[in-house]
Scaffold this motif. Structure first.
Motif, PDB file in Angstrom:
ATOM      1  N   GLY A  96      35.955 -10.606  14.370  1.00 20.76           N
ATOM      2  CA  GLY A  96      36.135  -9.493  13.446  1.00 20.76           C
ATOM      3  C   GLY A  96      37.334  -8.636  13.798  1.00 20.76           C
ATOM      4  O   GLY A  96      38.101  -8.223  12.923  1.00 20.76           O
ATOM      5  N   LEU A  97      37.519  -8.387  15.096  1.00 19.81           N
ATOM      6  CA  LEU A  97      38.652  -7.575  15.538  1.00 19.81           C
ATOM      7  C   LEU A  97      39.977  -8.269  15.242  1.00 19.81           C
ATOM      8  O   LEU A  97      40.920  -7.645  14.735  1.00 19.81           O
ATOM      9  N   VAL A  98      40.053  -9.561  15.552  1.00 18.58           N
ATOM     10  CA  VAL A  98      41.298 -10.295  15.316  1.00 18.58           C
ATOM     11  C   VAL A  98      41.603 -10.367  13.820  1.00 18.58           C
ATOM     12  O   VAL A  98      42.758 -10.224  13.404  1.00 18.58           O
ATOM     13  N   SER A  99      40.581 -10.573  13.008  1.00 22.57           N
ATOM     14  CA  SER A  99      40.783 -10.590  11.556  1.00 22.57           C
ATOM     15  C   SER A  99      41.321  -9.251  11.068  1.00 22.57           C
ATOM     16  O   SER A  99      42.204  -9.193  10.202  1.00 22.57           O
ATOM     17  N   ALA A 100      40.789  -8.178  11.632  1.00 27.93           N
ATOM     18  CA  ALA A 100      41.270  -6.847  11.255  1.00 27.93           C
ATOM     19  C   ALA A 100      42.720  -6.642  11.688  1.00 27.93           C
ATOM     20  O   ALA A 100      43.523  -6.055  10.953  1.00 27.93           O
ATOM     21  N   LEU A 101      43.061  -7.141  12.868  1.00 27.87           N
ATOM     22  CA  LEU A 101      44.440  -7.010  13.349  1.00 27.87           C
ATOM     23  C   LEU A 101      45.413  -7.769  12.447  1.00 27.87           C
ATOM     24  O   LEU A 101      46.546  -7.330  12.234  1.00 27.87           O
ATOM     25  N   MET A 102      44.964  -8.910  11.922  1.00 26.91           N
ATOM     26  CA  MET A 102      45.823  -9.680  11.020  1.00 26.91           C
ATOM     27  C   MET A 102      46.042  -8.959   9.688  1.00 26.91           C
ATOM     28  O   MET A 102      46.959  -9.296   8.939  1.00 26.91           O
ATOM     29  N   SER A 103      45.198  -7.970   9.400  1.00 23.99           N
ATOM     30  CA  SER A 103      45.358  -7.189   8.166  1.00 23.99           C
ATOM     31  C   SER A 103      46.195  -5.933   8.373  1.00 23.99           C
ATOM     32  O   SER A 103      46.502  -5.230   7.403  1.00 23.99           O
ATOM     33  N   MET A 104      46.556  -5.650   9.605  1.00 26.55           N
ATOM     34  CA  MET A 104      47.340  -4.445   9.882  1.00 26.55           C
ATOM     35  C   MET A 104      48.691  -4.399   9.169  1.00 26.55           C
ATOM     36  O   MET A 104      49.157  -3.312   8.813  1.00 26.55           O
TER      37      MET A 104
END
Length: 330
Positions: free
Chosen positions: A164-172
């Motif tokens: 979830g964290l990595v997916s969120a980082l890819m949306s930054m």
């Protein structure tokens, strides 16, 4: 001594990545990416670049359609083009996912990139609004594929704890491009024009995806060279390979699912502009056929498909079905 350690590490990798008898029915793409990650699992920088260019595309190109329609003097087709684009984005995901599983992640990225580039070239060189619409439909396959493959790669290289964290980082990048994208779009429209606004991504996207694609293809080649992944059906005839691929892709299931989704979404969006609205026979017919095709698709995938689009264990799992319903309703 170093050779001994190297041989030992290779054997460890092979034991870890070689599928067991329980994985006999696994798609080659799934086995390949597992072995690829063992050989070379550092995709983060390349993936970040792909995520950024995807974000930049999404925050700029949607501004150009109105100017393209104005250039050709036909604003009435804007909504139709947007509907077609939305349908392709929705329907294209299962197809891309199947290609990534049956083939490999690298080959799926190449497939997506071809649609991306061809679509934008068609738009940039269009002589009428119909050509623009056709190019946007082609490009939509690449756009939805890039979005999906990014999430697939994240799932491949992360544990459930950090996914979830990595997916969120890819949306930054969307946070950055929310401010940058509008300025870029304004400068492009006032300067080079809407054609260049689309056309520049035919250059930027391949440049941004090339490091990731090269890394994936190299790692896949390395895994095969080490014998971690063995090609299947290498001695079979072309006819056998063709029908085997059709079975693994579940082409019938993809067609049924894609047609059903398209026929349901189109009436919901076209009913406002259609003559007589919901009383239009074509609107009613599309909606009815789309709804009927959904159980037909489920029946096919559960009873007949050898490699269904959605595995049977998910379709028959109440927890998965309920979670999907909640996700869609939210």
């Amino acid at each position: 001594m170093s050779d001994h350690k190297s041989d030992k590490s290779h054997s460890d990798v092979e034991r870890a990545a070689t599928p067991s008898s329980d994985d006999h029915d696994s798609h080659l793409g799934v086995l390949t990416v597992e072995a690829t990650h063992k050989v070379y699992g550092k995709y983060s920088k390349c993936l970040g670049l792909a995520a950024y260019i995807y974000s930049l595309d999404g925050t700029t190109t949607h501004n150009y359609l109105a100017f393209a329609a104005s250039f050709f003097g036909n604003h009435s087709l804007i909504s139709t083009i947007q509907v077609a684009q939305a349908v392709i984005i929705a329907v294209g995901k299962p197809v891309i996912a199947k290609i990534a599983d049956v083939g490999s992640r690298g080959s799926a990225y190449v497939f997506v990139l071809i649609f991306y580039v061809v679509g934008y070239i068609v738009i940039a060189s269009a002589n009428n609004i119909q050509s623009v619409g056709g190019g946007i439909v082609v490009y939509a396959v690449g756009y939805t594929g890039l979005q999906l493959l990014t999430q697939i790669i994240i799932a491949d290289i992360t544990t459930l704890k950090w996914r979830g964290l990595v997916s969120a980082l890819m949306s930054m990048p969307f946070i950055i491009n929310a401010f940058v994208g509008s300025n870029i779009a304004t400068d492009i429209i006032q300067g080079a024009g809407w054609r260049w606004g689309y056309g520049m991504f035919a250059i930027l996207v391949p440049a941004a995806l090339s490091p990731l694609i090269i890394t994936l293809l190299w790692a896949e080649w390395k895994a095969r060279k080490l014998g971690i992944v063995k090609q299947r059906n290498s001695t079979k005839s072309f006819r056998h390979k063709f029908f085997s691929t059709v079975d693994k892709l579940d082409v019938v299931g993809l067609v049924l699912l894609g047609t059903a989704v398209a026929l349901i979404l189109l009436p919901l969006t076209l009913s406002r502009s259609a003559r007589s609205g919901w009383k239009n026979p074509s609107i009613i017919a599309m909606l009815v056929v789309g709804i009927v095709l959904l159980p037909v698709y489920l029946f096919w995938d559960i009873k007949f498909a050898k490699h269904p689009v959605v595995p049977r264990r998910f379709l028959l799992n109440r927890s998965v079905v309920i979670a999907a319903d909640f996700s869609n309703s939210s």
